[in-house]
Write a protein that holds these residues in place. Structure first.
Motif, PDB file in Angstrom:
ATOM      1  N   UNK A 141       3.163 -65.640 -39.611  1.00 39.67           N
ATOM      2  CA  UNK A 141       2.851 -64.923 -38.381  1.00 39.67           C
ATOM      3  C   UNK A 141       4.112 -64.568 -37.618  1.00 39.67           C
ATOM      4  N   UNK A 142       5.090 -65.474 -37.620  1.00 44.35           N
ATOM      5  CA  UNK A 142       6.325 -65.173 -36.899  1.00 44.35           C
ATOM      6  C   UNK A 142       7.165 -64.112 -37.600  1.00 44.35           C
ATOM      7  N   UNK A 143       7.126 -64.091 -38.923  1.00 45.94           N
ATOM      8  CA  UNK A 143       7.811 -63.017 -39.637  1.00 45.94           C
ATOM      9  C   UNK A 143       7.157 -61.679 -39.319  1.00 45.94           C
ATOM     10  N   UNK A 144       5.831 -61.661 -39.274  1.00 48.58           N
ATOM     11  CA  UNK A 144       5.136 -60.420 -38.942  1.00 48.58           C
ATOM     12  C   UNK A 144       5.401 -60.002 -37.502  1.00 48.58           C
ATOM     13  N   UNK A 145       5.568 -60.980 -36.613  1.00 52.49           N
ATOM     14  CA  UNK A 145       5.898 -60.655 -35.223  1.00 52.49           C
ATOM     15  C   UNK A 145       7.288 -60.046 -35.105  1.00 52.49           C
ATOM     16  N   UNK A 146       8.215 -60.486 -35.961  1.00 53.72           N
ATOM     17  CA  UNK A 146       9.538 -59.869 -35.991  1.00 53.72           C
ATOM     18  C   UNK A 146       9.414 -58.414 -36.404  1.00 53.72           C
ATOM     19  N   UNK A 147       8.512 -58.150 -37.358  1.00 51.89           N
ATOM     20  CA  UNK A 147       8.273 -56.771 -37.772  1.00 51.89           C
ATOM     21  C   UNK A 147       7.761 -55.914 -36.637  1.00 51.89           C
ATOM     22  N   UNK A 148       6.947 -56.498 -35.764  1.00 51.89           N
ATOM     23  CA  UNK A 148       6.452 -55.747 -34.600  1.00 51.89           C
ATOM     24  C   UNK A 148       7.574 -55.429 -33.624  1.00 51.89           C
ATOM     25  N   UNK A 149       8.552 -56.327 -33.562  1.00 50.37           N
ATOM     26  CA  UNK A 149       9.612 -56.172 -32.561  1.00 50.37           C
ATOM     27  C   UNK A 149      10.635 -55.112 -32.944  1.00 50.37           C
ATOM     28  N   UNK A 150      10.705 -54.752 -34.231  1.00 52.20           N
ATOM     29  CA  UNK A 150      11.684 -53.766 -34.673  1.00 52.20           C
ATOM     30  C   UNK A 150      11.126 -52.367 -34.466  1.00 52.20           C
ATOM     31  N   UNK A 151      11.777 -51.521 -33.688  1.00 55.40           N
ATOM     32  CA  UNK A 151      11.279 -50.140 -33.494  1.00 55.40           C
ATOM     33  C   UNK A 151      11.231 -49.394 -34.821  1.00 55.40           C
ATOM     34  N   UNK A 152      10.111 -48.771 -35.104  1.00 59.08           N
ATOM     35  CA  UNK A 152       9.938 -48.096 -36.393  1.00 59.08           C
ATOM     36  C   UNK A 152      10.920 -46.940 -36.544  1.00 59.08           C
ATOM     37  N   UNK A 153      11.175 -46.212 -35.467  1.00 59.96           N
ATOM     38  CA  UNK A 153      12.104 -45.091 -35.575  1.00 59.96           C
ATOM     39  C   UNK A 153      13.519 -45.572 -35.859  1.00 59.96           C
ATOM     40  N   UNK A 154      13.918 -46.690 -35.243  1.00 58.39           N
ATOM     41  CA  UNK A 154      15.250 -47.238 -35.510  1.00 58.39           C
ATOM     42  C   UNK A 154      15.373 -47.652 -36.972  1.00 58.39           C
ATOM     43  N   UNK A 155      14.307 -48.275 -37.500  1.00 56.31           N
ATOM     44  CA  UNK A 155      14.313 -48.660 -38.906  1.00 56.31           C
ATOM     45  C   UNK A 155      14.367 -47.426 -39.802  1.00 56.31           C
ATOM     46  N   UNK A 213      -2.699 -47.322 -36.549  1.00 54.02           N
ATOM     47  CA  UNK A 213      -1.312 -47.384 -36.069  1.00 54.02           C
ATOM     48  C   UNK A 213      -0.374 -46.589 -36.967  1.00 54.02           C
ATOM     49  N   UNK A 214      -0.532 -46.729 -38.271  1.00 52.78           N
ATOM     50  CA  UNK A 214       0.342 -46.014 -39.202  1.00 52.78           C
ATOM     51  C   UNK A 214       0.103 -44.521 -39.114  1.00 52.78           C
ATOM     52  N   UNK A 215      -1.165 -44.113 -39.015  1.00 54.51           N
ATOM     53  CA  UNK A 215      -1.453 -42.683 -38.885  1.00 54.51           C
ATOM     54  C   UNK A 215      -0.751 -42.087 -37.669  1.00 54.51           C
ATOM     55  N   UNK A 216      -0.862 -42.754 -36.530  1.00 55.08           N
ATOM     56  CA  UNK A 216      -0.245 -42.240 -35.311  1.00 55.08           C
ATOM     57  C   UNK A 216       1.274 -42.264 -35.389  1.00 55.08           C
ATOM     58  N   UNK A 217       1.821 -43.300 -36.029  1.00 54.78           N
ATOM     59  CA  UNK A 217       3.274 -43.446 -36.095  1.00 54.78           C
ATOM     60  C   UNK A 217       3.897 -42.528 -37.126  1.00 54.78           C
ATOM     61  N   UNK A 218       3.127 -42.077 -38.109  1.00 54.67           N
ATOM     62  CA  UNK A 218       3.663 -41.229 -39.175  1.00 54.67           C
ATOM     63  C   UNK A 218       4.231 -39.915 -38.653  1.00 54.67           C
ATOM     64  N   UNK A 219       3.904 -39.555 -37.427  1.00 56.80           N
ATOM     65  CA  UNK A 219       4.456 -38.322 -36.853  1.00 56.80           C
ATOM     66  C   UNK A 219       5.970 -38.401 -36.670  1.00 56.80           C
ATOM     67  N   UNK A 220       6.524 -39.628 -36.652  1.00 55.79           N
ATOM     68  CA  UNK A 220       7.980 -39.745 -36.447  1.00 55.79           C
ATOM     69  C   UNK A 220       8.760 -39.240 -37.653  1.00 55.79           C
ATOM     70  N   UNK A 221       8.075 -39.021 -38.782  1.00 50.27           N
ATOM     71  CA  UNK A 221       8.773 -38.490 -39.956  1.00 50.27           C
ATOM     72  C   UNK A 221       9.440 -37.160 -39.636  1.00 50.27           C
ATOM     73  N   UNK A 222       8.863 -36.415 -38.701  1.00 47.52           N
ATOM     74  CA  UNK A 222       9.428 -35.116 -38.329  1.00 47.52           C
ATOM     75  C   UNK A 222      10.818 -35.261 -37.712  1.00 47.52           C
ATOM     76  N   UNK A 223      11.105 -36.399 -37.122  1.00 48.78           N
ATOM     77  CA  UNK A 223      12.399 -36.596 -36.474  1.00 48.78           C
ATOM     78  C   UNK A 223      13.540 -36.704 -37.472  1.00 48.78           C
ATOM     79  N   UNK A 224      13.197 -36.955 -38.748  1.00 52.53           N
ATOM     80  CA  UNK A 224      14.223 -36.953 -39.800  1.00 52.53           C
ATOM     81  C   UNK A 224      13.887 -35.868 -40.828  1.00 52.53           C
ATOM     82  N   UNK A 225      13.266 -34.788 -40.344  1.00 53.62           N
ATOM     83  CA  UNK A 225      12.907 -33.624 -41.162  1.00 53.62           C
ATOM     84  C   UNK A 225      11.901 -33.968 -42.240  1.00 53.62           C
TER      85      UNK A 225
END
Length: 218
Positions: free
Chosen positions: A37-51, A140-152
């Motif tokens: 659970x704590x490893x998964x919480x670390x995953x939540x803390x990392x901004x997806x766009x930064x990754x 969540x993934x569907x909504x976040x997938x729009x960030x792909x446009x930021x890297x073309x």
């Protein structure tokens, strides 16, 4: 929209294949929950766009173009898969871990092996909560997938960013509305699947026999 659905579906499948067996196994053993659970919480803390930005800068095959996933397709898939893991791992571990002890004891008393207890008792009872984690990850993934446009990358994010970049606001707003509507459809569909997987009768279904016995005098 099809491009974004492909990205979302692939990332979700990868997250389920990676995270679900680990979470279910740890939940069955009743160990390692704190770590998982704590490893998964670390995953939540990392901004997806930064990754995503870090993955795009890496020089490996498929980072520039990856088949039907387009520009930065591999980097986008990895970022979205890591983003989908936390809810799947947390909910799946909790689903198996919180099966009532007296139910497990009854299964052992019937002579079930550890694997039989898991597949016949724990997994069926935990499936609704497991599905709730997958349902949350899907939206969540569907909504976040729009960030792909930021890297073309591909997806509806290109329509949104192009619209606002060119001051074509109706185009950008239309793209955002489509994302919201599809998210609602996915949420409703996943909620239907979650209800279908629930092995316990609903309150209304449970009340029907009582009502029937009252009216018939039985």
């Amino acid at each position: 929209m099809l491009e974004q659905l492909l990205l979302t579906g692939t990332a979700l499948v990868l997250a389920v294949v990676i995270g679900l067996p680990i979470a279910l196994w740890l939940g069955h053993l009743g160990r390692g929950g704190f770590l998982a659970i704590n490893i998964s919480n670390v995953g939540r803390a990392i901004p997806t766009f930064a990754l995503l930005a870090l993955l795009v800068t890496a020089d490996w095959p498929g980072t520039a173009s990856f088949g039907p996933y387009g520009r930065a397709g591999l980097a986008t898939l990895i970022a979205l898969t890591l983003f989908a893991l936390p809810p799947i791992i947390t909910q799946s571990y909790t689903a198996i871990r919180e099966v009532a002890d007296d139910v497990k004891e009854s299964a052992r008393g019937m002579g079930m092996t550890s694997s039989q207890q898991f597949f016949r008792v724990e997994l069926p009872l935990g499936l609704p909560l497991v599905m709730s984690g997958i349902r949350l990850a899907l939206v969540q993934v569907w909504a976040t997938a729009t960030i792909a446009a930021l890297v073309a990358g591909p997806g509806l994010g290109r329509i949104i960013t192009d619209g606002f970049y060119r001051s074509n606001y109706p185009q950008g707003i239309a793209g955002a509305i489509v994302v919201a509507l599809v998210a609602l459809v996915l949420e409703l569909a996943a909620a239907g699947v979650q209800r279908a997987l629930d092995p316990t009768p609903s309150a209304s279904a449970a009340a029907d026999p009582v009502r029937e016995s009252t009216t018939t005098g039985g």
